[in-house]
Motif scaffolding. Sequence first.
Motif, mmCIF file in Angstrom:
data_model
loop_
_atom_site.group_PDB
_atom_site.id
_atom_site.type_symbol
_atom_site.label_atom_id
_atom_site.label_comp_id
_atom_site.label_asym_id
_atom_site.label_seq_id
_atom_site.Cartn_x
_atom_site.Cartn_y
_atom_site.Cartn_z
ATOM 1 N N GLN A 1 -26.289 -6.658 19.613
ATOM 2 C CA GLN A 1 -26.872 -5.325 19.704
ATOM 3 C C GLN A 1 -25.973 -4.369 20.476
ATOM 4 O O GLN A 1 -25.860 -3.188 20.120
ATOM 5 C CB GLN A 1 -28.250 -5.395 20.365
ATOM 6 N N GLU A 2 -25.342 -4.859 21.529
ATOM 7 C CA GLU A 2 -24.448 -3.993 22.303
ATOM 8 C C GLU A 2 -23.296 -3.485 21.443
ATOM 9 O O GLU A 2 -22.935 -2.310 21.487
ATOM 10 C CB GLU A 2 -23.886 -4.753 23.513
ATOM 11 N N GLY A 3 -22.735 -4.374 20.626
ATOM 12 C CA GLY A 3 -21.653 -3.970 19.734
ATOM 13 C C GLY A 3 -22.115 -2.986 18.678
ATOM 14 O O GLY A 3 -21.419 -2.030 18.341
ATOM 15 N N VAL A 4 -23.331 -3.222 18.145
ATOM 16 C CA VAL A 4 -23.896 -2.307 17.147
ATOM 17 C C VAL A 4 -24.076 -0.915 17.743
ATOM 18 O O VAL A 4 -23.714 0.100 17.126
ATOM 19 C CB VAL A 4 -25.244 -2.851 16.631
ATOM 20 N N ASP A 5 -24.614 -0.841 18.945
ATOM 21 C CA ASP A 5 -24.838 0.461 19.591
ATOM 22 C C ASP A 5 -23.509 1.194 19.818
ATOM 23 O O ASP A 5 -23.406 2.404 19.569
ATOM 24 C CB ASP A 5 -25.560 0.276 20.925
ATOM 25 N N LYS A 6 -22.499 0.474 20.277
ATOM 26 C CA LYS A 6 -21.181 1.088 20.493
ATOM 27 C C LYS A 6 -20.590 1.584 19.174
ATOM 28 O O LYS A 6 -20.015 2.672 19.102
ATOM 29 C CB LYS A 6 -20.215 0.078 21.133
ATOM 30 N N ALA A 7 -20.736 0.770 18.138
ATOM 31 C CA ALA A 7 -20.165 1.139 16.841
ATOM 32 C C ALA A 7 -20.830 2.389 16.272
ATOM 33 O O ALA A 7 -20.160 3.297 15.762
ATOM 34 C CB ALA A 7 -20.295 -0.027 15.861
ATOM 35 N N LEU A 8 -22.154 2.470 16.362
ATOM 36 C CA LEU A 8 -22.867 3.633 15.820
ATOM 37 C C LEU A 8 -22.504 4.898 16.598
ATOM 38 O O LEU A 8 -22.337 5.980 16.010
ATOM 39 C CB LEU A 8 -24.370 3.385 15.853
#
Length: 508
Positions: free
Chosen positions: A66-73
């Motif tokens: 989830q942390e990576g998803v948030d950074k990517a978005l």
Amino acid sequence: MLDRAETADAQGRIALGPPVAVVDIGSNSVRLVAYEGLSRAPTPIYHEKTLCGLGRGVSTTGRLPQEGVDKALAALRRFRALCDTLRVAEVQVIATAAARQATNGPEFLAAAEAAIGAPITLLSGRREAELSALGVVAGIHSPDGVVGDLGGGSLEIVEVKGRKVGAGKSLPLGGLSLMDLSGKSPKKAQALVRDALKSSKPLQKLAGRTFYAVGGTWRALARLHMSQRYYPLRVMHNYAIPARDAMDFVRLVEAVDAEALISIADVSAARRPLLAYGAAALEEIIRVAKPAQIVISALGVREGLLYERLDAAERALDPLIVSASELNVLRSRAPAHGEELFAWTGEFLASTHFSESPDEARLRHAACLLSDIGWRAHPDYRGEQSLNIIANAAFVGIDHPGRAFLALATAYRHTGIDRDPSPQVRGLVGSRMLDRARVLGAAFRVAYVVSAAMPGVLPVTPLVCRKDRAILTLPKRLAALGNDRLFGRLRQLARLIGREPEIAVEGN
């Protein structure tokens, strides 16, 4: 001076059109590269990446963190605003291993499309390998070997020879994947790589050829290798490492704490943990496939996408000559002079004892186009500035010795052949290339004094060798050009090639 647009058209310069951009959603980084336009030698005008670690844990949990998803978005929303600011006409967005392997990949891609405001193409492993190889074709002159694109989630392997690309293979050997599957043990990661490479057919054809390394982790390793050698250039593209040297270096990286390596500060803190896994993968490739050398390619999937969109005629263009022509148009006094200089020096060399291969001729062509780009500098610094611009320019289609040759030939044109403009750069070329750079620089000095770097003069003032003489012929209307300064430069060139100088006037 000539009108630059007219000169560009006369030289066949490609109309670039509006900027284009590629957004690459990788397993480790999410990256935006905006290019000046669609061309055989695309020039980046803006480049930004965010290390999101989307692939971290995917090999073990099956899900994007989830942390990576948030950074990517968040990065994608920023990239959308940047593309609007840059007035990018078209954005191509691709996603690779992490998004295709994760169970929540489709959910992430839907959110990512909304964030970037453009459709996203999810690449298969084979398609990713193909585009990586096309990127190498676009950026390396006559490649011959195997391309390896190491990402966070996978390693793509594909053979390339000239413009031909073989069938690619994708292996789950990305840096993040190896870290997860090995339990953060580089030694276990090496065993995983060894087992996976047994089924890689492209590597079976690599012995004695070149392994083209693509990907941020391998570029970081190469940057550290440069620092260890105190290498004089900081240009990553086409940086070559003999296989034995590369093997010794990757073993060093695996054995020591990365923080102890010279210039480790040049590598982002987020990428440093992956260095040992990239080193382990490269060590096994060298051990198994026995390449002659490792060559770093800064071009990969993104540039492969752009290259694929060009028509056959544009793909056939030489990217080095395209880049040199662009710089010639932007910085020379009269860009048409560069092509005239190429013809003039060609006629001169053909009359001497110097042989010239096709590769040497293309380097001479590029040198002629670049010969006058430093004219705006103070006369005392034109040689130094020209050397630095050319040695570090964003050229593709040229190796580092060729880059050094271009820089030296242009520097000699300003400083004279008796001065050493850069011992470090000179050390990158062999004796034959150094000799040719000095001869070409001396010829440039004659051409400048006779033409003032303006077009229309060199075609009517040929320089040829006949028996023991180097003869510069002037038409009667330009006979007054034949002064002591011109003769002195002609004498310097003639001595280099074992001739006596002569200035002749037509009809006399």
